[in-house]
Design a protein around this motif. Sequence first.
Motif, PDB file in Angstrom:
ATOM      1  N   ILE A 298      14.931  46.598  67.440  1.00 25.93           N
ATOM      2  CA  ILE A 298      16.166  46.121  66.798  1.00 25.93           C
ATOM      3  C   ILE A 298      16.753  44.956  67.574  1.00 25.93           C
ATOM      4  O   ILE A 298      17.170  43.943  66.994  1.00 25.93           O
ATOM      5  CB  ILE A 298      17.183  47.270  66.685  1.00 25.93           C
ATOM      6  CG1 ILE A 298      16.617  48.400  65.834  1.00 25.93           C
ATOM      7  CG2 ILE A 298      18.492  46.766  66.087  1.00 25.93           C
ATOM      8  CD1 ILE A 298      17.461  49.653  65.835  1.00 25.93           C
ATOM      9  N   LEU A 299      16.784  45.058  68.894  1.00 21.98           N
ATOM     10  CA  LEU A 299      17.332  43.977  69.715  1.00 21.98           C
ATOM     11  C   LEU A 299      16.518  42.696  69.555  1.00 21.98           C
ATOM     12  O   LEU A 299      17.067  41.596  69.497  1.00 21.98           O
ATOM     13  CB  LEU A 299      17.382  44.405  71.178  1.00 21.98           C
ATOM     14  CG  LEU A 299      18.420  45.473  71.523  1.00 21.98           C
ATOM     15  CD1 LEU A 299      18.233  45.955  72.958  1.00 21.98           C
ATOM     16  CD2 LEU A 299      19.840  44.947  71.324  1.00 21.98           C
ATOM     17  N   ALA A 300      15.188  42.835  69.500  1.00 20.31           N
ATOM     18  CA  ALA A 300      14.342  41.656  69.309  1.00 20.31           C
ATOM     19  C   ALA A 300      14.617  41.005  67.969  1.00 20.31           C
ATOM     20  O   ALA A 300      14.661  39.768  67.855  1.00 20.31           O
ATOM     21  CB  ALA A 300      12.868  42.052  69.424  1.00 20.31           C
ATOM     22  N   ALA A 301      14.820  41.824  66.927  1.00 21.91           N
ATOM     23  CA  ALA A 301      15.127  41.278  65.605  1.00 21.91           C
ATOM     24  C   ALA A 301      16.489  40.581  65.601  1.00 21.91           C
ATOM     25  O   ALA A 301      16.667  39.526  64.968  1.00 21.91           O
ATOM     26  CB  ALA A 301      15.090  42.387  64.561  1.00 21.91           C
ATOM     27  N   ILE A 302      17.457  41.144  66.299  1.00 20.84           N
ATOM     28  CA  ILE A 302      18.774  40.510  66.394  1.00 20.84           C
ATOM     29  C   ILE A 302      18.665  39.156  67.070  1.00 20.84           C
ATOM     30  O   ILE A 302      19.282  38.171  66.642  1.00 20.84           O
ATOM     31  CB  ILE A 302      19.757  41.422  67.156  1.00 20.84           C
ATOM     32  CG1 ILE A 302      20.125  42.635  66.304  1.00 20.84           C
ATOM     33  CG2 ILE A 302      21.016  40.651  67.567  1.00 20.84           C
ATOM     34  CD1 ILE A 302      20.960  43.672  67.034  1.00 20.84           C
ATOM     35  N   ALA A 303      17.871  39.082  68.140  1.00 23.26           N
ATOM     36  CA  ALA A 303      17.724  37.825  68.880  1.00 23.26           C
ATOM     37  C   ALA A 303      17.170  36.718  67.995  1.00 23.26           C
ATOM     38  O   ALA A 303      17.501  35.536  68.180  1.00 23.26           O
ATOM     39  CB  ALA A 303      16.826  38.033  70.090  1.00 23.26           C
ATOM     40  N   ASP A 304      16.335  37.073  67.016  1.00 24.85           N
ATOM     41  CA  ASP A 304      15.733  36.075  66.121  1.00 24.85           C
ATOM     42  C   ASP A 304      16.543  35.864  64.854  1.00 24.85           C
ATOM     43  O   ASP A 304      16.153  35.062  63.993  1.00 24.85           O
ATOM     44  CB  ASP A 304      14.311  36.521  65.738  1.00 24.85           C
ATOM     45  CG  ASP A 304      13.369  36.521  66.935  1.00 24.85           C
ATOM     46  OD1 ASP A 304      13.615  35.747  67.868  1.00 24.85           O
ATOM     47  OD2 ASP A 304      12.399  37.315  66.922  1.00 24.85           O
ATOM     48  N   SER A 305      17.652  36.578  64.726  1.00 24.52           N
ATOM     49  CA  SER A 305      18.424  36.532  63.489  1.00 24.52           C
ATOM     50  C   SER A 305      19.426  35.378  63.475  1.00 24.52           C
ATOM     51  O   SER A 305      19.969  35.003  64.528  1.00 24.52           O
ATOM     52  CB  SER A 305      19.177  37.856  63.326  1.00 24.52           C
ATOM     53  OG  SER A 305      20.135  37.779  62.305  1.00 24.52           O
ATOM     54  N   PRO A 306      19.705  34.804  62.289  1.00 24.62           N
ATOM     55  CA  PRO A 306      20.784  33.807  62.187  1.00 24.62           C
ATOM     56  C   PRO A 306      22.150  34.370  62.574  1.00 24.62           C
ATOM     57  O   PRO A 306      23.072  33.621  62.886  1.00 24.62           O
ATOM     58  CB  PRO A 306      20.748  33.414  60.698  1.00 24.62           C
ATOM     59  CG  PRO A 306      19.380  33.774  60.237  1.00 24.62           C
ATOM     60  CD  PRO A 306      18.986  34.981  61.019  1.00 24.62           C
ATOM     61  N   SER A 307      22.262  35.696  62.552  1.00 27.96           N
ATOM     62  CA  SER A 307      23.525  36.343  62.899  1.00 27.96           C
ATOM     63  C   SER A 307      23.651  36.653  64.387  1.00 27.96           C
ATOM     64  O   SER A 307      24.617  37.308  64.799  1.00 27.96           O
ATOM     65  CB  SER A 307      23.679  37.649  62.102  1.00 27.96           C
ATOM     66  OG  SER A 307      23.617  37.428  60.713  1.00 27.96           O
ATOM     67  N   ALA A 308      22.693  36.206  65.182  1.00 29.54           N
ATOM     68  CA  ALA A 308      22.670  36.586  66.595  1.00 29.54           C
ATOM     69  C   ALA A 308      23.972  36.240  67.307  1.00 29.54           C
ATOM     70  O   ALA A 308      24.537  37.072  68.024  1.00 29.54           O
ATOM     71  CB  ALA A 308      21.490  35.927  67.301  1.00 29.54           C
ATOM     72  N   ASP A 309      24.473  35.021  67.117  1.00 26.60           N
ATOM     73  CA  ASP A 309      25.687  34.610  67.825  1.00 26.60           C
ATOM     74  C   ASP A 309      26.882  35.469  67.417  1.00 26.60           C
ATOM     75  O   ASP A 309      27.700  35.870  68.260  1.00 26.60           O
ATOM     76  CB  ASP A 309      25.982  33.131  67.558  1.00 26.60           C
ATOM     77  CG  ASP A 309      25.014  32.208  68.290  1.00 26.60           C
ATOM     78  OD1 ASP A 309      24.291  32.693  69.182  1.00 26.60           O
ATOM     79  OD2 ASP A 309      24.976  31.009  67.972  1.00 26.60           O
ATOM     80  N   ALA A 310      26.995  35.754  66.125  1.00 30.48           N
ATOM     81  CA  ALA A 310      28.111  36.563  65.652  1.00 30.48           C
ATOM     82  C   ALA A 310      28.033  37.980  66.212  1.00 30.48           C
ATOM     83  O   ALA A 310      29.059  38.569  66.598  1.00 30.48           O
ATOM     84  CB  ALA A 310      28.120  36.596  64.124  1.00 30.48           C
ATOM     85  N   ILE A 311      26.820  38.534  66.260  1.00 28.44           N
ATOM     86  CA  ILE A 311      26.654  39.888  66.804  1.00 28.44           C
ATOM     87  C   ILE A 311      26.964  39.908  68.299  1.00 28.44           C
ATOM     88  O   ILE A 311      27.623  40.834  68.802  1.00 28.44           O
ATOM     89  CB  ILE A 311      25.224  40.388  66.524  1.00 28.44           C
ATOM     90  CG1 ILE A 311      25.029  40.594  65.029  1.00 28.44           C
ATOM     91  CG2 ILE A 311      24.952  41.689  67.290  1.00 28.44           C
ATOM     92  CD1 ILE A 311      23.615  40.949  64.630  1.00 28.44           C
ATOM     93  N   ILE A 312      26.525  38.898  69.033  1.00 26.05           N
ATOM     94  CA  ILE A 312      26.814  38.832  70.470  1.00 26.05           C
ATOM     95  C   ILE A 312      28.315  38.743  70.702  1.00 26.05           C
ATOM     96  O   ILE A 312      28.860  39.419  71.591  1.00 26.05           O
ATOM     97  CB  ILE A 312      26.081  37.642  71.106  1.00 26.05           C
ATOM     98  CG1 ILE A 312      24.574  37.942  71.173  1.00 26.05           C
ATOM     99  CG2 ILE A 312      26.623  37.342  72.504  1.00 26.05           C
ATOM    100  CD1 ILE A 312      23.733  36.777  71.627  1.00 26.05           C
ATOM    101  N   ASP A 313      29.010  37.932  69.921  1.00 23.63           N
ATOM    102  CA  ASP A 313      30.467  37.842  70.076  1.00 23.63           C
ATOM    103  C   ASP A 313      31.137  39.180  69.768  1.00 23.63           C
ATOM    104  O   ASP A 313      32.087  39.585  70.449  1.00 23.63           O
ATOM    105  CB  ASP A 313      31.022  36.757  69.149  1.00 23.63           C
ATOM    106  CG  ASP A 313      30.720  35.350  69.648  1.00 23.63           C
ATOM    107  OD1 ASP A 313      30.431  35.197  70.846  1.00 23.63           O
ATOM    108  OD2 ASP A 313      30.774  34.403  68.834  1.00 23.63           O
TER     109      ASP A 313
END
Length: 403
Positions: A298-313
């Motif tokens: 899941i974390l790897a998929a998040i890192a490649d996602s367009p939503s990565a920055d929003a999720i990190i924030d």
Amino acid sequence: MSDGTIRQSQGTPSWLGAVNDRVGLSALLDHGPLTRNRICELVGVSKPTASMMMTRLIAAGVVEESGQVAGSPGRNAALYKARTDRPLGVAIALDAFRLRARVVDAAGGDRPVVTIDLPRDPAERSAVDEVAAAIRAASEAAGTDPRVVHTVCIGTAGYVDPRGDGQLFSETLPGWPTTGLRDVLERELGVTVFVENDVNLAALAERQTGAGEGRDVFALLWLGNGVGTSFDVAGDLHRGSFGGAGELGFLPLSVQAHALDPKAETSTDLVGAAAIRRVAAAHRVAGVDPSTADLASILAAIADSPSADAIIDEFGERIAHISLPLLATLDPGLLVLAGPTAAIGGTRLADAVEREIRRLSRWYPEVVATHVEGDAVLQGAHAFLTAKVREELLSKVARLAVP
């Protein structure tokens, strides 16, 4: 004496010899093979004294000659090195269904890491069998004799209460004894066993080679399937009276933190694996099914996602909220983010957490991502055991001086 204490009064020849031998062996462990002249420079002894030291240490079986180097014209100088083939330890980092292990020597040498998959059925689990298998596999990979392993350090989520029968508080060791774990392992395996919290070991690695190096006080926040904290004060880890210091994941949330995720009741609920799954589903992260995939996927998929920055924030704000109790308790100048979730967010996540802490509170620590590369828990167990094995070897020198 069994504790390695030297009986002789200070200043006697035997006492001085033992002190010199210990310092000389320490120099060889720290610097590798040395000539007699270099030993004189490092230890501050005369050449005859250095020669006698090496003669005694060779006779004791803890030092050996390892060739020669060119010296003055027509002469070669002998090289001496510490024998690190015994005693040995085995460092183990243990997850619910997998362990990693490596042999540890007194010089902290780099040995191969082995990985062993463990049964998922608690009825098939055995603490003794699994630790014994780790010792055998690590020894085979290192080309060493498992019979000279004297000490084992097991790093795992949870902790062992140091009082009474040593109750084990862990949700990741199915089938293992919940009381008397150390006694069982030591009795059955004939080795000294240390069971250490995985986050404390990660902090030990951070102190040795990471962001905590040279810092007076820092806190390490581990973010993964669960949440944990370690407090490092001038190189000493604060474990608490019952061994449970830093178990931040069990704390209930404040009203403000709960509002970020109404399904969350504890710190682990807010930033642990379950939270990662909910957030990934809400952002429709592609390439993975958050309801069934493991955390790493899941974390790897998040890192490649367009939503990565929003999720990190978003997680920056969540992590800031759960950090407030430890900041109010310890007020560290440095907060290190470690663990799988922190690794994906990196510097950007650290910046978001620092920004949100300052927005929410009166504290203003520096927040950084871990500087330790690779398996921080195993590295911490390795550092912990290196000190133990080294002291055992040095104590052997001290015991030789006892008549």
